[in-house]
Design a protein around this motif. Structure first.
Motif, PDB file in Angstrom:
ATOM      1  N   ALA A  43       0.844  -1.192   0.000  1.00 17.18           N
ATOM      2  CA  ALA A  43       0.000   0.000   0.000  1.00 17.18           C
ATOM      3  C   ALA A  43       0.884   1.248   0.000  1.00 17.18           C
ATOM      4  CB  ALA A  43      -0.917   0.016   1.225  1.00 17.18           C
ATOM      5  N   VAL A  44       0.336   2.328  -0.573  1.00 20.50           N
ATOM      6  CA  VAL A  44       1.046   3.599  -0.616  1.00 20.50           C
ATOM      7  C   VAL A  44       0.078   4.714  -0.227  1.00 20.50           C
ATOM      8  CG1 VAL A  44       2.270   5.278  -2.061  1.00 20.50           C
ATOM      9  CG2 VAL A  44       2.647   2.824  -2.404  1.00 20.50           C
ATOM     10  N   ASN A  86       0.350  14.985  -5.527  1.00 17.87           N
ATOM     11  CA  ASN A  86      -0.256  13.758  -5.018  1.00 17.87           C
ATOM     12  C   ASN A  86      -0.881  12.926  -6.126  1.00 17.87           C
ATOM     13  OD1 ASN A  86       0.532  14.584  -2.503  1.00 17.87           O
ATOM     14  ND2 ASN A  86      -1.507  15.151  -1.792  1.00 17.87           N
ATOM     15  N   ILE A  87      -1.576  13.566  -7.057  1.00 14.54           N
ATOM     16  CA  ILE A  87      -2.201  12.801  -8.133  1.00 14.54           C
ATOM     17  C   ILE A  87      -1.143  12.240  -9.079  1.00 14.54           C
ATOM     18  CG2 ILE A  87      -2.585  14.761  -9.705  1.00 14.54           C
ATOM     19  CD1 ILE A  87      -5.208  13.380 -10.522  1.00 14.54           C
ATOM     20  N   THR A  88      -0.080  12.992  -9.327  1.00 13.49           N
ATOM     21  CA  THR A  88       0.976  12.516 -10.218  1.00 13.49           C
ATOM     22  C   THR A  88       1.684  11.306  -9.631  1.00 13.49           C
ATOM     23  OG1 THR A  88       1.330  14.753 -11.071  1.00 13.49           O
ATOM     24  CG2 THR A  88       3.093  13.156 -11.426  1.00 13.49           C
ATOM     25  N   VAL A  89       2.070  11.405  -8.355  1.00 14.78           N
ATOM     26  CA  VAL A  89       2.761  10.293  -7.705  1.00 14.78           C
ATOM     27  C   VAL A  89       1.846   9.079  -7.600  1.00 14.78           C
ATOM     28  CG1 VAL A  89       3.845   9.524  -5.555  1.00 14.78           C
ATOM     29  CG2 VAL A  89       4.308  11.826  -6.431  1.00 14.78           C
ATOM     30  N   SER A  90       0.585   9.303  -7.285  1.00 20.13           N
ATOM     31  CA  SER A  90      -0.364   8.191  -7.179  1.00 20.13           C
ATOM     32  C   SER A  90      -0.484   7.441  -8.498  1.00 20.13           C
ATOM     33  CB  SER A  90      -1.737   8.714  -6.740  1.00 20.13           C
ATOM     34  OG  SER A  90      -1.682   9.297  -5.459  1.00 20.13           O
ATOM     35  N   GLN A  91      -0.541   8.171  -9.606  1.00 24.06           N
ATOM     36  CA  GLN A  91      -0.640   7.527 -10.915  1.00 24.06           C
ATOM     37  C   GLN A  91       0.632   6.766 -11.261  1.00 24.06           C
ATOM     38  OE1 GLN A  91      -1.994  11.157 -13.061  1.00 24.06           O
ATOM     39  NE2 GLN A  91      -3.603   9.824 -13.862  1.00 24.06           N
ATOM     40  N   ILE A  92       1.783   7.336 -10.927  1.00 21.66           N
ATOM     41  CA  ILE A  92       3.050   6.645 -11.182  1.00 21.66           C
ATOM     42  C   ILE A  92       3.098   5.329 -10.423  1.00 21.66           C
ATOM     43  CG2 ILE A  92       5.547   6.734 -10.758  1.00 21.66           C
ATOM     44  CD1 ILE A  92       5.420   9.747 -11.326  1.00 21.66           C
ATOM     45  N   VAL A  93       2.709   5.393  -9.157  1.00 18.44           N
ATOM     46  CA  VAL A  93       2.753   4.203  -8.305  1.00 18.44           C
ATOM     47  C   VAL A  93       1.822   3.118  -8.833  1.00 18.44           C
ATOM     48  CG1 VAL A  93       2.130   3.347  -6.013  1.00 18.44           C
ATOM     49  CG2 VAL A  93       3.508   5.422  -6.236  1.00 18.44           C
ATOM     50  N   ARG A  94       0.653   3.527  -9.294  1.00 23.34           N
ATOM     51  CA  ARG A  94      -0.316   2.553  -9.818  1.00 23.34           C
ATOM     52  C   ARG A  94       0.081   2.023 -11.186  1.00 23.34           C
ATOM     53  NH1 ARG A  94      -5.965   2.441  -8.493  1.00 23.34           N
ATOM     54  NH2 ARG A  94      -6.343   2.494 -10.731  1.00 23.34           N
ATOM     55  N   GLU A  95       0.425   2.931 -12.102  1.00 23.28           N
ATOM     56  CA  GLU A  95       0.632   2.538 -13.488  1.00 23.28           C
ATOM     57  C   GLU A  95       1.998   1.888 -13.746  1.00 23.28           C
ATOM     58  OE1 GLU A  95      -1.798   2.622 -15.637  1.00 23.28           O
ATOM     59  OE2 GLU A  95      -3.107   3.550 -14.126  1.00 23.28           O
ATOM     60  N   PHE A  96       3.038   2.401 -13.104  1.00 21.68           N
ATOM     61  CA  PHE A  96       4.391   1.907 -13.377  1.00 21.68           C
ATOM     62  C   PHE A  96       4.835   0.809 -12.418  1.00 21.68           C
ATOM     63  CE2 PHE A  96       4.415   5.977 -15.540  1.00 21.68           C
ATOM     64  CZ  PHE A  96       5.081   5.696 -16.721  1.00 21.68           C
ATOM     65  N   PHE A  97       4.327   0.859 -11.193  1.00 27.50           N
ATOM     66  CA  PHE A  97       4.777  -0.126 -10.205  1.00 27.50           C
ATOM     67  C   PHE A  97       3.683  -1.107  -9.799  1.00 27.50           C
ATOM     68  CE2 PHE A  97       7.648   3.531  -9.611  1.00 27.50           C
ATOM     69  CZ  PHE A  97       8.868   2.894  -9.844  1.00 27.50           C
ATOM     70  N   GLY A  98       2.468  -0.918 -10.298  1.00 30.51           N
ATOM     71  CA  GLY A  98       1.400  -1.896 -10.099  1.00 30.51           C
ATOM     72  C   GLY A  98       0.825  -1.982  -8.701  1.00 30.51           C
ATOM     73  N   VAL A  99       1.028  -0.944  -7.875  1.00 33.74           N
ATOM     74  CA  VAL A  99       0.437  -0.948  -6.533  1.00 33.74           C
ATOM     75  C   VAL A  99      -1.002  -0.465  -6.654  1.00 33.74           C
ATOM     76  CG1 VAL A  99       0.600  -0.100  -4.170  1.00 33.74           C
ATOM     77  CG2 VAL A  99       2.693  -0.430  -5.517  1.00 33.74           C
ATOM     78  N   GLN A 100      -1.951  -1.305  -6.264  1.00 29.62           N
ATOM     79  CA  GLN A 100      -3.363  -0.957  -6.426  1.00 29.62           C
ATOM     80  C   GLN A 100      -3.952  -0.253  -5.209  1.00 29.62           C
ATOM     81  OE1 GLN A 100      -4.948  -1.320  -9.437  1.00 29.62           O
ATOM     82  NE2 GLN A 100      -2.832  -1.841  -9.995  1.00 29.62           N
ATOM     83  N   ASN A 101      -3.384  -0.527  -4.051  1.00 25.16           N
ATOM     84  CA  ASN A 101      -3.910   0.079  -2.820  1.00 25.16           C
ATOM     85  C   ASN A 101      -3.190   1.402  -2.582  1.00 25.16           C
ATOM     86  OD1 ASN A 101      -5.196   0.591  -0.425  1.00 25.16           O
ATOM     87  ND2 ASN A 101      -4.180  -1.046   0.730  1.00 25.16           N
ATOM     88  N   VAL A 102      -3.689   2.455  -3.231  1.00 26.96           N
ATOM     89  CA  VAL A 102      -3.078   3.781  -3.140  1.00 26.96           C
ATOM     90  C   VAL A 102      -4.130   4.766  -2.631  1.00 26.96           C
ATOM     91  CG1 VAL A 102      -1.900   5.636  -4.373  1.00 26.96           C
ATOM     92  CG2 VAL A 102      -1.573   3.254  -5.092  1.00 26.96           C
TER      93      VAL A 102
END
Length: 207
Positions: free
Chosen positions: A68-69, A79-95
């Motif tokens: 989770a992040v 916050n929205i930019t980092v959240s998208q990076i974490v989801r799209e590039f690193f596959g973390v779904q619980n953001v």
């Protein structure tokens, strides 16, 4: 859980500390190394200095193994930019992202992000405090949660001891809020006589 907290301001510090106290593996990112001084001396997680949008910084903080992040900087756009990076590039779904501007909350949700808006939460709490000052309150003690609620003393119950006040199954008397504003805590060896206008506080374990 492995949890990454992005932003070490007041909210990030509080969140990281709570996660650490509950036994989670925590990493914290902030661009300002001085921000980490706010963390408790007992904090056992790791800290990483750098820009949160930098993918190398995120990797150094262990984002690839995170469950989770939480992205909680004061900057909604960041916050929205980092959240998208974490989801799209690193596959973390619980953001979960912090959103300070209520008008943007719906926009973030359309991106599929979970958001928390402190402005909305504070507004709701203040409204409750102003309009429902005696609303039920819940308090958690480790794994148990207790609810506290008030019942006004009417004329029919004036003059009786608080121990005889009608209560539901599982409830116990916590105290009496007198009409003059003073609070008197109840104990078995203390006799409190009720008067009209008093409010009896009852407690009950709900979880």
């Amino acid at each position: 859980m492995n949890v990454l907290v992005v932003g070490c301001g007041r909210l990030g510090t509080r969140l990281a500390g709570l996660l650490d106290e509950h036994g989670h593996d925590v990493a914290v990112i902030d661009s300002n190394p001085d921000a980490f001084r706010n963390l408790s001396e007992s904090f056992s997680g790791i800290t990483v200095t750098g820009m949160p949008m930098d993918m190398t910084v995120l990797q150094n903080a262990g984002v690839e193994s995170c469950d989770a992040v939480a992205v909680v900087t004061p900057d909604d756009n960041l916050n929205i930019t980092v959240s998208q990076i974490v989801r799209e590039f690193f596959g973390v779904q619980n953001v979960v992202a912090r959103i300070s501007d209520p008008a943007r909350e719906n926009v973030f949700e359309r991106f599929g992000l979970k958001t928390v808006c402190p402005t909305n939460l504070a507004g709701d709490s203040i409204l409750t405090a102003l309009t429902q000052p005696l609303a039920s309150k819940n308090l958690s003690f480790e794994s148990a949660t207790a609810t506290f609620h008030f019942r006004a003393v009417d004329q029919a119950h004036e003059g009786i001891p608080v121990s005889a006040a009608p209560k539901d199954v599982g409830e116990t008397v916590f105290g009496v809020l007198h009409k003059n504003g003073t609070l008197e805590l109840y104990s078995a060896d203390r006799k409190i006589i009720l008067t009209e206008g008093d409010k009896v506080i009852f407690a009950k374990v709900i979880d």
